[in-house]
Design an enzyme around this catalytic site. Structure first.
Site, PDB file in Angstrom:
ATOM      1  N   GLY A  51       0.792  -1.221   0.000  1.00  0.00           N
ATOM      2  CA  GLY A  51       0.000   0.000   0.000  1.00  0.00           C
ATOM      3  C   GLY A  51       0.827   1.275   0.000  1.00  0.00           C
ATOM      4  O   GLY A  51       2.054   1.264  -0.102  1.00  0.00           O
ATOM      5  N   GLU A  52       0.122   2.381   0.082  1.00  0.00           N
ATOM      6  CA  GLU A  52       0.694   3.721   0.000  1.00  0.00           C
ATOM      7  C   GLU A  52       0.805   4.354   1.396  1.00  0.00           C
ATOM      8  O   GLU A  52       1.012   3.637   2.373  1.00  0.00           O
ATOM      9  CB  GLU A  52      -0.177   4.572  -0.937  1.00  0.00           C
ATOM     10  CG  GLU A  52       0.301   4.574  -2.389  1.00  0.00           C
ATOM     11  CD  GLU A  52       1.521   5.453  -2.612  1.00  0.00           C
ATOM     12  OE1 GLU A  52       1.916   6.176  -1.682  1.00  0.00           O
ATOM     13  OE2 GLU A  52       2.083   5.404  -3.721  1.00  0.00           O
ATOM     14  N   VAL A  53       0.621   5.655   1.456  1.00  0.00           N
ATOM     15  CA  VAL A  53       0.729   6.365   2.728  1.00  0.00           C
ATOM     16  C   VAL A  53      -0.618   6.355   3.454  1.00  0.00           C
ATOM     17  O   VAL A  53      -1.673   6.469   2.831  1.00  0.00           O
ATOM     18  CB  VAL A  53       1.213   7.817   2.522  1.00  0.00           C
ATOM     19  CG1 VAL A  53       0.250   8.623   1.656  1.00  0.00           C
ATOM     20  CG2 VAL A  53       1.430   8.521   3.866  1.00  0.00           C
ATOM     21  N   THR A  54      -0.577   6.223   4.759  1.00  0.00           N
ATOM     22  CA  THR A  54      -1.780   6.361   5.567  1.00  0.00           C
ATOM     23  C   THR A  54      -1.415   7.024   6.883  1.00  0.00           C
ATOM     24  O   THR A  54      -0.242   7.212   7.215  1.00  0.00           O
ATOM     25  CB  THR A  54      -2.473   4.999   5.802  1.00  0.00           C
ATOM     26  OG1 THR A  54      -3.804   5.228   6.294  1.00  0.00           O
ATOM     27  CG2 THR A  54      -1.716   4.151   6.802  1.00  0.00           C
ATOM     28  N   LEU A  98      -6.382  -0.849   5.073  1.00  0.00           N
ATOM     29  CA  LEU A  98      -5.662  -2.072   5.428  1.00  0.00           C
ATOM     30  C   LEU A  98      -4.385  -2.177   4.611  1.00  0.00           C
ATOM     31  O   LEU A  98      -4.288  -1.695   3.489  1.00  0.00           O
ATOM     32  CB  LEU A  98      -6.540  -3.314   5.261  1.00  0.00           C
ATOM     33  CG  LEU A  98      -7.012  -3.718   3.876  1.00  0.00           C
ATOM     34  CD1 LEU A  98      -6.048  -4.723   3.255  1.00  0.00           C
ATOM     35  CD2 LEU A  98      -8.392  -4.348   3.948  1.00  0.00           C
ATOM     36  N   GLY A 100      -2.034  -4.904   9.345  1.00  0.00           N
ATOM     37  CA  GLY A 100      -3.440  -5.212   9.519  1.00  0.00           C
ATOM     38  C   GLY A 100      -4.395  -4.142   9.050  1.00  0.00           C
ATOM     39  O   GLY A 100      -4.240  -3.600   7.953  1.00  0.00           O
ATOM     40  N   SER A 109      -7.160  -0.685  10.049  1.00  0.00           N
ATOM     41  CA  SER A 109      -7.488   0.428  10.938  1.00  0.00           C
ATOM     42  C   SER A 109      -8.844   0.989  10.535  1.00  0.00           C
ATOM     43  O   SER A 109      -9.115   1.231   9.361  1.00  0.00           O
ATOM     44  CB  SER A 109      -6.415   1.521  10.879  1.00  0.00           C
ATOM     45  OG  SER A 109      -6.258   2.008   9.557  1.00  0.00           O
ATOM     46  N   CYS A 161      -3.622   6.950   0.815  1.00  0.00           N
ATOM     47  CA  CYS A 161      -3.474   5.748  -0.017  1.00  0.00           C
ATOM     48  C   CYS A 161      -3.087   6.095  -1.453  1.00  0.00           C
ATOM     49  O   CYS A 161      -3.320   5.311  -2.382  1.00  0.00           O
ATOM     50  CB  CYS A 161      -4.734   4.898   0.012  1.00  0.00           C
ATOM     51  SG  CYS A 161      -5.225   4.435   1.686  1.00  0.00           S
TER      52      CYS A 161
END
Length: 219
Positions: free
Chosen positions: A78-81, A152, A165, A167, A183
């Site tokens: 995934g990307e940024v969160t 996720l 995991g 959030s 994201c």
């Protein structure tokens, strides 16, 4: 003595309280490095102080202005969160090979996590949905339709063991989401349950989400 199959299949819940992301990240990797065939799976329930995390393929330019919030490179997809207070986080330290007759494949694993979020939201009369090609859960109707409410990101090692995991935004300061392209999507609206009209204790929502994950992942 070798653990019985039911005890191996049902993950143990571990309440870690409020903990820095760096501490949890290091602990997840250490747990996964040390686990063996008889190590029970675990779900870690945790809350983090404000932090931005980058997935393996993340473009750092999607952090528009961190406003002093730490930015941490991780090994998840995934990307940024953004993680912060008021967010229900469950980390899944699972062995996908543990299933009678067949292993649980990564895509099916993701679908079960997403379904757990959808069913948790349903318990509060909120309607969430998936979006093709965009992991996470989004509001399906109402004034916040299309806004992201849960994210996720996972790491699946070659031996089938997972960490990181999901959030779910419960009652947060949402401003830090506007300081990134969540994201990797410019202008993506982000919402929490409170903004959607639901006041619920964080611990209650997190416990309900962990229960749904346990139910669906051990079915």
């Amino acid at each position: 003595m070798t653990a019985t199959l039911p005890s191996l299949r049902r993950p143990h819940l571990v309440e870690r309280g409020i903990e820095s992301y760096e501490t949890t990240f290091a602990a997840m990797r250490a747990f996964t490095d040390a686990r063996h065939a008889d190590t029970p799976d675990q779900l870690w329930l945790v809350e983090h102080p404000p932090v931005y995390t980058l997935g393996l393929g993340a473009d750092p330019s999607h952090v528009l202005d961190a406003h002093g919030i730490p930015v941490i490179q991780t090994d998840r997809g995934g990307e940024v969160t953004f993680h912060g207070p008021g967010q229900a986080i469950v980390y899944l330290l699972m062995d996908l090979r543990r299933r009678p007759g067949a292993r649980l494949f990564a895509r099916e694993f993701v679908q079960k996590i997403e379904q757990s979020v959808i069913e948790t939201l349903q318990a509060y009369n909120l309607c969430g949905e998936r979006k093709p090609g965009a992991p996470g859960i989004y509001m399906a109707d109402g004034p916040w339709k299309g806004a992201k409410i849960a994210a996720l990101g996972l790491k699946v090692r070659g031996n089938g063991c997972t960490y990181h995991g999901v959030s779910l935004n419960v009652s947060m300061d949402l401003a830090p989401f506007s300081w990134i392209n969540p994201c990797g999507y410019e202008g993506l609206a982000t919402v929490d349950m409170k903004a959607a009209g639901i006041e619920a204790p964080l611990t209650e929502v997190r416990s309900r989400l962990a229960g749904k994950l346990t139910e669906l992942l051990t079915a």
